[in-house]
Design a protein around this motif. Structure first.
Motif, PDB file in Angstrom:
ATOM      1  N   LEU A 135       0.830  -1.202   0.000  1.00 37.68           N
ATOM      2  CA  LEU A 135       0.000   0.000   0.000  1.00 37.68           C
ATOM      3  C   LEU A 135       0.868   1.258   0.000  1.00 37.68           C
ATOM      4  CD1 LEU A 135      -2.698  -1.128   2.605  1.00 37.68           C
ATOM      5  CD2 LEU A 135      -2.593  -1.555   0.125  1.00 37.68           C
ATOM      6  N   GLY A 136       0.624   2.152  -0.972  1.00 40.99           N
ATOM      7  CA  GLY A 136       1.473   3.325  -1.154  1.00 40.99           C
ATOM      8  C   GLY A 136       2.784   2.904  -1.793  1.00 40.99           C
ATOM      9  N   THR A 137       2.698   2.193  -2.901  1.00 43.55           N
ATOM     10  CA  THR A 137       3.857   1.480  -3.451  1.00 43.55           C
ATOM     11  C   THR A 137       4.956   2.387  -3.997  1.00 43.55           C
ATOM     12  OG1 THR A 137       4.440  -0.425  -4.836  1.00 43.55           O
ATOM     13  CG2 THR A 137       2.955   1.203  -5.814  1.00 43.55           C
ATOM     14  N   GLY A 138       4.627   3.598  -4.467  1.00 44.16           N
ATOM     15  CA  GLY A 138       5.656   4.476  -5.024  1.00 44.16           C
ATOM     16  C   GLY A 138       6.344   3.846  -6.216  1.00 44.16           C
ATOM     17  N   SER A 139       7.651   3.673  -6.130  1.00 41.23           N
ATOM     18  CA  SER A 139       8.413   3.064  -7.220  1.00 41.23           C
ATOM     19  C   SER A 139       8.130   1.576  -7.370  1.00 41.23           C
ATOM     20  CB  SER A 139       9.910   3.259  -6.983  1.00 41.23           C
ATOM     21  OG  SER A 139      10.320   2.540  -5.828  1.00 41.23           O
ATOM     22  N   GLY A 140       7.411   1.000  -6.411  1.00 40.85           N
ATOM     23  CA  GLY A 140       7.149  -0.434  -6.431  1.00 40.85           C
ATOM     24  C   GLY A 140       8.238  -1.252  -5.783  1.00 40.85           C
TER      25      GLY A 140
END
Length: 297
Positions: A135-140
């Motif tokens: 959750l809230g992965t950003g760049s992954g």
């Protein structure tokens, strides 16, 4: 950085001195990374043939990169990527620069995967693949690293920012797990189905709103505010994550979250209030409480 192009060694020495004079603590490392990128060299090339002059194009690229670093733009932003868990991650303005401390989330996830898989009654298996929700992965970086490490797992990576979701998808493909990482644009777990995940992982924003202006320029001016601002007390995202945890977790599941200095007790309280049992905080390499694992009661 003006005049005739210097040798590789001269360029490295000059740039290191300039960065150090500007008060940049990582001057030597930054100079080496920027020079290697500007001249398209490996570190071995840099030190094996130090007296080779830089060509004009490399010298111009290095000058431009040096100016950006002297303005306090992070090296990872200048290069457009950062390594995490030994994997390359491309960045966008909508993503945080992955930090080494966040690898503790992946380490904890691997341990929890082993616990959950070992503890399950084989006869009760539903056939659903082991699933991680980031959750809230950003760049992954968390979802991709976990999927890369756990061959039997799939991941659902969620981010509110469409540009971050695009970056995460690209990084999943780039690192060979695109077939096992799905990316969703959404707010935390709101778009996820009931009982869809074995693990919930997150490095959410945890800085108090009033503290944002006091951050270092490298962070304040270059990391996305959405990924930094944790609300008035820095805990807004944790309340949302834990409020949905029991709904989306399967039996024996767990939540693994990263947090900031001094927040461990408050996050443990939030976990308990939502029916999860927090374990003692995991310390980072500096000895700071950094990650909490909370299991279903």
């Amino acid at each position: 950085m003006s005049g005739a192009p210097p040798s590789r060694a001269e360029a490295l020495t000059r740039l290191t001195a300039d960065l150090r004079a500007a008060g940049i603590d990582t001057a030597a490392l930054d100079a080496r990374l920027l020079l290697a990128a500007a001249a398209r060299l490996s570190t071995i090339d840099l030190y094996t043939w130090p007296d080779v002059p830089l060509d004009a194009a490399s010298h111009a690229r290095l000058a431009a990169m040096a100016a950006r670093r002297l303005a306090r733009e992070p090296v990872a932003r200048i290069l457009g990527q950062r390594e995490f868990w030994g994997l390359p991650f491309h960045l966008s303005p909508a993503t945080l620069v992955p930090r080494p401390e966040t690898e503790h989330v992946v380490e904890a996830a691997i341990a929890e995967h082993a616990r959950i898989v070992a503890g399950r009654d084989k006869s009760a298996q539903t056939g659903a693949p082991f699933t991680i929700a980031d959750l809230g992965t950003g760049s992954g970086c968390i979802a991709v690293a976990a999927a890369h490490e756990l061959a039997d797992a799939r991941a659902i990576a969620v981010d509110l920012a469409p540009d971050a979701a695009i970056a995460a998808r690209g990084n999943a493909v780039r690192n060979g797990v695109g077939d096992r990482v799905s990316v969703i644009v959404g707010s935390w777990a709101s778009a996820l189905a009931d009982r869809c995940a074995d693990l919930v992982l997150s490095n959410p924003p945890y800085i108090e709103t009033l503290d944002l202006e006091g951050l270092d320029t490298d962070v304040k001016d270059y990391d996305p505010r959405l990924a930094l601002d944790g609300g008035a007390d820095g805990l807004h995202a944790y309340r949302q994550i834990f409020a949905d945890a029991r709904r989306i977790l399967r039996p024996d599941g767990a939540v693994v979250v990263e947090f900031g200095r001094g927040q461990a007790a408050a996050i443990a309280d939030i976990a308990r209030a939502n029916g999860l049992l927090p374990r003692p905080a995991i310390l980072d390499l500096a000895g700071t409480e950094r990650v909490i694992v909370a299991t279903l009661l």
